[in-house]
Design a protein around this motif. Structure first.
Motif, PDB file in Angstrom:
ATOM      1  N   ASP A 107       0.849  -1.186   0.000  1.00  0.00           N
ATOM      2  CA  ASP A 107       0.000   0.000   0.000  1.00  0.00           C
ATOM      3  C   ASP A 107       0.884   1.234   0.000  1.00  0.00           C
ATOM      4  N   ALA A 109       0.241   4.200   0.534  1.00  0.00           N
ATOM      5  CA  ALA A 109      -0.113   5.135   1.602  1.00  0.00           C
ATOM      6  C   ALA A 109       0.332   4.646   2.969  1.00  0.00           C
ATOM      7  N   ILE A 110       0.928   3.459   3.027  1.00  0.00           N
ATOM      8  CA  ILE A 110       1.304   2.890   4.324  1.00  0.00           C
ATOM      9  C   ILE A 110       2.795   2.602   4.423  1.00  0.00           C
ATOM     10  N   THR A 111       3.374   1.969   3.408  1.00  0.00           N
ATOM     11  CA  THR A 111       4.758   1.512   3.529  1.00  0.00           C
ATOM     12  C   THR A 111       5.723   2.416   2.783  1.00  0.00           C
ATOM     13  N   ALA A 186      -4.785   6.753   7.162  1.00  0.00           N
ATOM     14  CA  ALA A 186      -3.792   5.678   7.124  1.00  0.00           C
ATOM     15  C   ALA A 186      -2.729   5.901   8.186  1.00  0.00           C
ATOM     16  N   PHE A 187      -2.399   7.155   8.438  1.00  0.00           N
ATOM     17  CA  PHE A 187      -1.379   7.465   9.440  1.00  0.00           C
ATOM     18  C   PHE A 187      -1.876   7.195  10.855  1.00  0.00           C
ATOM     19  N   SER A 192       0.613   3.895   9.269  1.00  0.00           N
ATOM     20  CA  SER A 192       1.337   4.290   8.071  1.00  0.00           C
ATOM     21  C   SER A 192       2.717   4.833   8.425  1.00  0.00           C
ATOM     22  N   ASN A 247      -7.351  -0.983   3.108  1.00  0.00           N
ATOM     23  CA  ASN A 247      -5.916  -0.876   2.817  1.00  0.00           C
ATOM     24  C   ASN A 247      -5.506  -1.895   1.762  1.00  0.00           C
ATOM     25  N   THR A 249      -2.406  -3.456   1.762  1.00  0.00           N
ATOM     26  CA  THR A 249      -1.185  -4.092   2.240  1.00  0.00           C
ATOM     27  C   THR A 249      -0.912  -5.419   1.537  1.00  0.00           C
TER      28      THR A 249
END
Length: 626
Positions: A107, A109-111, A186-187, A192, A247, A249
Motif C-alpha cells: 500500500d 499510503a502505508i509503507t 492511514a497514518f 502508516s 488498505n 497491504t
C-alpha cells in the motif's frame, strides 16, 4: 581514538587501496568506463560523455517554485556516466534488479519500503528531478497556480487503471482526491510509515470535472510541487481499497502505472509486465516518454546477502548494484572499474544519515546529550566509514544552498573526549544509563556506521552499546514505537523517499511533525498529541517547539534568500541543543554499478530515489541488447 578494531580496519583499507591503484592504470582505457578523482589517490582520466534524456523536456506549463540545488564544499564535477549507445533507443527487453529486503506491504499510503513496485505500478501527478531542478507531469499534463494556496492540475486524457484495478476504467480527478484524502487516516489508524510532512499541507480538493484536480493548501507551502513527486502520493483505485478493508497491504495491481505485477513470488522475487491500458503521455517531458516506456518487463529479486548480490551483478543476472543507503563504496567502485560489461556512474549525493536519540530517554539531560555528541570521532567516521570520501552532514541536504558550510559544522559539532567524560560525570550519566546503550543493527544494510559509532562512544565516553540485529520490518517498527516503549537508546537512520526539497530531505528527522515525532520529540500542538499522555509530552515540548516554529516559518517564506537564512538558523538551533537527532557524515559522491547494456540511466543524485525521478521511474531508459 584508540587503535582498536577500526584502527586495524583503516590500515587494511589503506593497503588495499594501494593495490587497487596499481590495477587502475590498466583499467583506465576500458571503453565506456568513468573515473573521476573524488578523494582517491588514483589519477585516472575523466570521461566527458554524460547520459541525457533522448527527448527534450516540455516545460511550458511547469513553473515549479523550489530551491535550486547547490553544492557546498563538496566535489563540483558534473555527474558522469557511460555514453549512450550510438544506435539510439529501442523498445523491448527485461530489466533485472534486486533488493536486500523483503516487502513489508503493497500500500503506497502505508509503507515506505516499496521502491520498485510503487514506481512501476502506479501513476503520480508528477515527478521531480533534483539534477534538473524541474518538475515533469505524469498523470498531470500541465498545471498552474492561480494563488498562493491553490494548484490546478489538468490531467492526461488517456489515463486508465490496469485491467485488474476497477475493471481498467479511466482515472479521474475523484480518484486523486480519494488517494490523497486517505493519507491522514492511514497514518492514525493503519500505522502508516508515510511522514505527515508529505501530506499535511493539503487542505482540500476541488474536482470541477473528471480531468481537472485542484489542490487547496492549508498554507502557501513553497515546496508543494517537489513534494508531489513522492511515490507515496500514488493514485489508487478506490474500489480495490474498499474491497480490501480500507488498505492495500496485501493487494497488488491497484493502480494505473506503466507496468503491473506479473507475479509476486513467495520468496520475494517479483516480476512486472507492461500495463496494456497505459497510454504514455501527450508529450515527452524529462524522463517521461510520449509513448509507453521502452523496457518491456522488470524482474526484482530479493537477495539478502551482499556477496550474492554482487555475484549476480557480475554474472549479468542483475543490471544494478547499489546500496540500501547511498551507492556502493569507493573501494568497491574501484574494484569494479574495468570489469567487462560494467559501467560505474557517479555524481554528487544529496542523501543524509542521522543518529536519532530516543527523546523520552534523553530530553531531560542536556549535559548527557552534549557528552554523547562530543564522544563521537566525526572525522574518523569519514575516514573509516566513508573511505575518506565524506563531508560533514547537516540537517539540510548537501545539494541545497541553505546547507551550512563545512567549516561552521566543524565548529558546531566537535570531537572532545575529555570534555565528554566531564559532562557525562556531571550529568550523572552512569546512573541514568546504568546498563549502557542499546542500538539497532540493521541486518539488511551495511553496518559499518553503526559499529563505528558504538565503538567510538565506548572508547571515548566509556559507555558500551549493545548491538541488536533486526530485519527491516522490526527496524521500522522499533524506530517508530510509541514513547516509552522503544527498545533503543540511539539508532542510525536514513530515509530517502523524496530528496528534492530541503523541508523533507533531512529536516524531517528533526521536526516534531516529521520523524522527530517518531523518535519521541513531541509538542502539545502535535497532530497526535491527543494519543500521548500530556506528562510525556511535557518532557520534550520545550525542545521541540522552537524547532517546529522555525520550520513552519521557513516553509511559507517565498523569498529564497530569506528562506535560506531561516534554514541556516534552524540548523544552528538543532546543532547547539543536541536534541534529539545528530547529523552524521555522508559521502560527498555516490557510485553505482550498472550493466553496460542499460542506457539513458538517470545520474546521481536522482539515480536511486523514486521521488527524484530515479531509474525506476525513468521511462526513457532502454536496453541496448533488446
Amino acid at each position: 581514538m584508540a587503535e582498536g578494531y577500526w584502527g586495524k580496519y583503516w590500515r587494511r583499507r589503506i593497503s588495499r587501496r594501494g593495490v587497487l591503484a596499481g590495477g587502475a592504470a590498466a583499467a583506465a582505457g576500458a571503453a565506456g568506463l568513468v573515473a573521476v578523482g573524488c578523494g582517491d589517490d588514483d589519477d585516472e582520466p575523466e570521461a566527458t560523455a554524460t547520459a541525457a534524456p533522448d527527448e527534450a523536456p516540455d516545460t511550458a506549463d511547469e513553473d515549479a517554485d523550489a530551491a535550486t540545488p547547490a553544492a557546498t564544499e563538496a566535489p563540483t564535477e558534473a555527474p558522469t556516466a557511460a555514453p549512450t549507445a550510438a544506435t539510439g533507443p529501442r523498445a523491448g527487453g527485461t530489466m533485472q534488479v534486486q533488493r536486500a529486503f523483503a516487502e513489508t506491504g503493497y500500500d503506497p499510503a502505508i509503507t515506505i519500503t516499496g521502491y520498485t513496485w510503487a514506481a512501476l505500478t502506479y501513476n503520480h501527478l508528477l515527478g521531480y528531478s533534483l539534477v534538473e531542478d524541474e518538475a515533469w507531469g505524469d498523470a498531470a499534463a500541465s498545471w498552474e497556480q492561480p494563488d498562493g494556496t491553490t494548484i490546478v492540475f489538468n490531467l492526461e486524457p488517456n489515463l486508465r487503471f490496469n485491467p485488474e484495478a476497477a475493471g481498467g476504467r479511466p482515472i479521474t480527478s475523484q480518484d486523486i482526491a480519494y488517494s490523497f484524502g486517505r493519507l491522514p487516516a492511514a497514518f492514525t489508524e493503519l500505522a502508516s510509515e508515510i511522514n505527515p510532512l508529505q501530506w499535511s499541507f493539503m487542505g482540500g480538493f476541488d474536482m470541477p470535472d473528471d480531468s481537472t484536480f485542484a489542490l487547496q493548501m492549508r498554507y502557501p507551502w513553497v515546496s508543494a510541487i517537489p513534494t508531489l513527486g513522492s511515490t507515496a502520493l500514488a493514485i489508487v483505485a478506490p474500489e480495490l481499497v474498499e474491497a480490501n478493508g480500507g488498505n492495500l497491504t496485501d493487494t497488488v495491481n491497484a493502480g494505473g502505472g506503466a507496468y503491473m505485477f506479473e507475479s509476486r513470488g513467495r520468496d520475494g522475487h517479483n516480476t512486472y509486465v507492461r500495463n496494456p491500458n497505459y497510454g504514455g503521455h501527450s508529450t515527452a517531458r524529462g524522463r517521461f516518454t510520449k509513448d509507453p516506456p521502452y523496457i518491456d518487463r522488470w524482474e526484482d529479486a530479493h537477495i539478502t546477502d551482499p556477496a550474492t548480490a554482487e555475484a549476480r551483478f557480475l554474472a549479468g543476472d542483475s543490471d544494478i548494484l547499489t546500496g540500501v543507503v547511498g551507492g556502493i563504496d569507493a573501494i568497491k567502485a574501484d574494484e569494479l572499474r574495468g570489469e567487462d560489461g560494467i559501467n560505474i556512474i557517479e555524481g554528487p549525493t544529496n542523501t543524509h544519515l542521522v543518529m536519532a536519540l530516543d527523546a523520552l530517554k534523553w530530553a531531560r539531560f542536556p549535559q548527557l546529550r552534549e557528552a554523547l555528541s562530543l564522544s563521537i570521532d566525526w572525522d574518523g567516521y569519514i575516514e573509516v566509514v566513508n573511505d575518506g570520501n565524506g563531508i560533514r552532514g547537516a540537517p539540510v541536504g548537501p545539494r541545497f544552498p541553505a546547507v551550512l558550510s563545512q567549516e561552521e559544522i566543524r565548529q558546531l559539532q566537535q570531537f572532545n573526549p575529555e570534555r565528554a567524560r566531564q559532562l557525562w560525570e556531571q550529568g550523572g550519566g552512569d546512573a541514568v544509563f546504568p546498563d549502557g546503550f542499546v542500538t539497532l543493527l540493521a541486518t539488511f544494510a551495511a553496518t559499518r556506521g553503526t559499529e563505528f559509532v558504538a565503538q567510538s562512544i565506548e572508547e571515548n565516553l566509556g559507555v558500551p552499546t549493545q548491538l541488536m540485529p533486526v530485519d527491516l520490518a522490526t527496524y521500522v517498527a522499533s524506530l517508530t514505537a510509541p514513547p516509552g516503549s522503544k527498545i533503543w537508546s540511539y539508532a542510525l537512520v536514513t530515509e530517502n523517499s523524496i530528496s528534492t526539497i530541503p523541508d523533507y530531505n533531512a529536516l524531517t528527522h528533526y521536526v516534531p511533525t516529521g520523524y522527530g515525532g517518531a523518535f519521541g520529540l513531541f509538542t502539545h500542538e502535535h497532530p497526535q498529541a491527543a494519543l500521548i499522555p500530556p506528562e510525556v509530552i511535557d518532557i520534550t515540548h520545550d525542545i521541540g517547539k522552537p524547532i517546529q516554529d522555525l520550520y513552519n516559518f521557513q516553509a511559507v517564506t517565498h523569498d529564497p534568500e530569506q528562506r535560506n537564512e531561516l534554514l541556516r538558523q534552524l540548523q544552528r538551533l538543532i546543532f547547539t541543543q543536541f536534541c534529539c537527532t545528530f547529523p552524521l557524515p555522508v559521502n560527498a559522491v555516490e557510485w553505482h554499478g550498472v550493466r553496460s547494456r542499460v542506457q539513458n540511466v538517470p545520474l546521481p543524485p536522482d539515480f536511486r530515489d523514486n521521488g527524484s525521478m530515479g531509474y525506476r521511474r525513468a521511462q526513457n531508459m532502454w536496453l541496448a541488447d533488446a
